[in-house]
Scaffold this motif. Structure first.
Motif, PDB file in Angstrom:
ATOM      1  N   SER A 183       5.104  -2.659 -13.150  1.00 50.13           N
ATOM      2  CA  SER A 183       3.892  -2.089 -13.746  1.00 50.13           C
ATOM      3  C   SER A 183       3.899  -2.276 -15.262  1.00 50.13           C
ATOM      4  O   SER A 183       4.950  -2.203 -15.914  1.00 50.13           O
ATOM      5  CB  SER A 183       3.781  -0.605 -13.411  1.00 50.13           C
ATOM      6  OG  SER A 183       3.462  -0.436 -12.048  1.00 50.13           O
ATOM      7  N   ALA A 226       2.671  -1.769  -7.679  1.00 49.67           N
ATOM      8  CA  ALA A 226       2.724  -2.039  -9.122  1.00 49.67           C
ATOM      9  C   ALA A 226       1.312  -2.273  -9.661  1.00 49.67           C
ATOM     10  O   ALA A 226       0.471  -2.860  -8.995  1.00 49.67           O
ATOM     11  CB  ALA A 226       3.600  -3.256  -9.389  1.00 49.67           C
ATOM     12  N   GLU A 227       1.091  -1.782 -10.880  1.00 49.60           N
ATOM     13  CA  GLU A 227      -0.221  -1.935 -11.518  1.00 49.60           C
ATOM     14  C   GLU A 227      -0.058  -2.530 -12.917  1.00 49.60           C
ATOM     15  O   GLU A 227       0.913  -2.226 -13.603  1.00 49.60           O
ATOM     16  CB  GLU A 227      -0.913  -0.575 -11.672  1.00 49.60           C
ATOM     17  CG  GLU A 227      -1.434   0.047 -10.414  1.00 49.60           C
ATOM     18  CD  GLU A 227      -2.197   1.333 -10.733  1.00 49.60           C
ATOM     19  OE1 GLU A 227      -3.317   1.246 -11.273  1.00 49.60           O
ATOM     20  OE2 GLU A 227      -1.657   2.420 -10.443  1.00 49.60           O
TER      21      GLU A 227
END
Length: 341
Positions: free
Chosen positions: A160, A322-323
């Protein structure tokens, strides 16, 4: 008892109850009555008892602590990001350990080792200028410690990130200079191994291309973007037989160094050379002339990054996706670039 640490056994002896009951009471266990909890807590305060957080974290495999690694705390952007991180962590019941790499890979490695040994629950990091790959972070990965990058990141799949649109920021800064009549624009870049400086450079190139201005490699100067680097970069530009009329610096600090040198050489800003920085340091609004810059929302970035990390920490199943969150850059126009009214 003044010369030794008070233990739960001391509290138990003073109250004539079992040590296990004291431990449960201090941990707010439902098996203990509220009356007993109150007695235990009052006696603990009276005796000056302090919980052993390290022992507790070893038992629970949780320290309620996150580590934050930044290049330099003195930079306004990073101090703002830390403020956002701390506010968010505090509200969630977490402590924060703040460390600075001072742009050194070796120092960053030692910090990561120390944070790992202290069993932090997660790490927020903005990498140093010397960091080229994720080798540093393998110890955290092996331990299953969540990592979130903010601002400066490594392009690692499944990780992320909270970033600003550096490409757009570089494009907007350069196009603004072009809109003010600049046709020969230099660029002070950071190390191209770092994504943020690569993207700011790509934005600069894209703006030149859009307006049919040929890219001149002699006008691109890479450094660590300290104030002294800005001075040296400005000297290099003036030593060339090229009529520079604009500078886009990948940070404010180098831009301010360049402004000091150019003014000392009798060059008028923005009439002779217009300048745009990046990051909106507080000094940028009070120097003369005030510096046009790209604003980075540090506090907001810190809050978002901390929330992403806390979500990962609390997710015991490891199913959190995940970002990468990209924030919009904002061009702040000031006197260092205003050539046309």
């Amino acid at each position: 008892m003044e010369n030794s640490k008070v233990t739960i056994h001391d509290i138990a002896k003073a109250l004539n109850i079992d040590s296990s009951t004291v431990s449960r009471a201090l941990n707010n266990n439902s098996r203990v009555t509220q009356k007993t909890k109150n007695r235990v807590n009052e006696k603990a305060n009276e005796l000056g008892y302090q919980r052993n957080l390290l022992a507790s974290s070893l038992r629970n495999n949780k320290s309620n602590t996150i580590g934050v690694i930044v290049p330099r705390i003195s930079r306004h952007f990073f101090s703002s990001a830390i403020a956002g991180i701390e506010e968010t962590a505090y509200e969630a019941g977490y402590n924060v350990i703040i460390c600075q790499s001072l742009e050194q890979l070796s120092r960053e490695q030692k910090i990561i080792q120390t944070l790992s040994e202290n069993r932090v629950d997660g790490v927020l990091i903005s990498i140093s200028m010397e960091t080229k790959d994720n080798h540093n972070l393998l110890i955290l990965k092996k331990n299953g410690t969540p990592i979130v990058f903010f601002d400066r990141h490594l392009d690692i799949p499944g990780n992320s990130n909270v970033l600003i649109d550096d490409f757009q920021g570089g494009f907007d800064a350069t196009e603004h200079l072009i809109s003010q009549g600049c046709k020969c624009i230099a660029h002070f870049s950071g190390p191209q191994e770092l994504e943020i400086y690569k993207n700011r450079f790509e934005g600069y190139k894209s703006a030149l291309e859009k307006h049919n201005i040929e890219l001149n490699e002699n006008l691109i100067i890479s450094s660590k973007l300290m104030e002294s680097d800005g001075i040296e970069s400005a000297k290099k530009l003036l030593s060339q037989p090229i009529p520079i009329d604009g500078i886009f610096s990948a940070n404010d600090v180098a831009a301010i160094g360049a402004m000091q040198y150019l003014k000392g050489e009798g060059i008028k800003i923005p009439e002779d050379i217009a300048i745009v920085g990046f990051s909106n340091e507080p000094i940028s609004s009070v120097i003369e002339p005030s510096l046009t810059t790209i604003d980075q929302p540090g506090f907001e970035m810190g809050k978002i990054a901390a929330n992403l990390l806390l979500t990962q920490i609390k997710d015991k199943s490891g199913s959190t996706v995940a970002e990468t969150i990209v924030l919009k850059p904002i061009l702040i126009k000031r006197n260092s670039s205003k050539r046309l009214i």
